[in-house]
Design an enzyme around this catalytic site. Structure first.
Site, PDB file in Angstrom:
ATOM      1  CB  THR A  27     106.024  63.365   2.639  1.00  0.00           C
ATOM      2  OG1 THR A  27     104.598  63.346   2.725  1.00  0.00           O
ATOM      3  CG2 THR A  27     106.556  61.972   2.942  1.00  0.00           C
ATOM      4  CE  LYS A  79     101.438  65.740  -3.071  1.00  0.00           C
ATOM      5  NZ  LYS A  79     100.940  67.117  -2.974  1.00  0.00           N
ATOM      6  CG  ASP A 127     107.166  66.589  -0.469  1.00  0.00           C
ATOM      7  OD1 ASP A 127     106.192  66.461  -1.226  1.00  0.00           O
ATOM      8  OD2 ASP A 127     107.523  65.717   0.346  1.00  0.00           O
ATOM      9  CB  CYS A 169      98.345  69.879   3.057  1.00  0.00           C
ATOM     10  SG  CYS A 169      99.843  68.859   3.158  1.00  0.00           S
ATOM     11  CB  CYS A 228      96.757  61.981   1.490  1.00  0.00           C
ATOM     12  SG  CYS A 228      97.687  62.981   0.288  1.00  0.00           S
TER      13      CYS A 228
END
Length: 240
Positions: free
Chosen positions: A49, A167, A47, A84, A196
């Site tokens: 973030t 997601k 991930d 992304c 995003c």
């Protein structure tokens, strides 16, 4: 003409969406005239973030993406893209392993599209990592624009739309981010940025309350076709 490589899996739905948009934006008449595209869809990339925010035990996404970029270059891809936005916070590091291929920067391409539309202040909807890193804000500064971001409560809604709905494979309620968009416009935004790739899948119209909603996925797909030296359809009129 050049071969396009997509570093995918972040997430899989966004990867499929980018592929479809590149095909749709390529202005040709037959199958044989379309861009030669290689897709590496690896959903195991850590991930973005979590790592950007420095959360404990979060592994770096940079080495896996460097590996994917090198693989695509070895497969003959001249132009590379990553659907992304958060991954582009470390764009230079990922691109540093390339010998000749060019890795497009979704942040800069989105700012460029906003600038082409004559926008002066961008309201950014993106992940916590993208916002807190300041990467998008710097991209707009480079395009001679200002930017505003959601307050803490609104940002929680943006993250919920990304992680709890898209997601997670769930459909967000209609108008889920309307209040966020309203507040950004009240702060002075004359365009809204879907920063995003998951937000690109919410089905938000390209114009919201008279303000253009600039989709980073559109910007990346548009830039991909141009970078591969293929004819591209005009998308600027769709934001008016």
């Amino acid at each position: 003409m050049k071969r396009l490589g997509i570093i995918g899996g972040m997430g899989p739905a966004a990867t499929a969406d980018l592929f479809a948009r590149v095909v749709d934006m390529t202005d040709v008449d037959t199958d044989q005239e379309h861009i030669d595209i290689v897709v590496l869809n690896d959903p195991t990339v850590p991930d973005r973030t979590s790592f950007i925010l420095g959360k404990d035990t979060s592994p770096s996404f940079v080495p896996p993406l460097q590996d994917k970029a090198s693989q695509l270059e070895e497969m003959g891809c001249d132009v590379l893209v990553m659907p992304c936005n958060a991954a582009h916070v470390r764009h230079e590091e990922i691109a540093s392993v390339l010998k000749h291929a060019k890795l497009l920067n979704i942040l800069k391409e989105t700012a460029s599209l906003a600038n082409s539309l004559g926008c002066g202040c961008a309201g950014i909807l993106a992940t916590d990592g993208s916002i807190e890193s300041g990467a998008y804000q710097r991209a707009f500064e480079g395009a001679l624009m200002t930017s505003v971001v959601p307050d803490a409560e609104d940002q929680r809604l943006v993250m919920s739309a990304i992680y709890d709905y898209v997601k997670a494979g769930r459909k967000a309620p209609m108008g889920y981010l309307d209040a966020v968009c309203d507040h950004l416009i009240e702060k002075g935004a004359d365009c809204l940025i879907l920063g995003c790739t998951e937000l690109s899948l919410l089905g938000i119209d390209r114009v919201y309350d008279g303000v253009p909603v600039i989709d980073s996925m559109d910007a990346l797909a548009y830039a991909s076709v141009l970078a591969c030296d293929y004819p591209v359809k005009d998308i600027l009129s769709e934001y008016c």
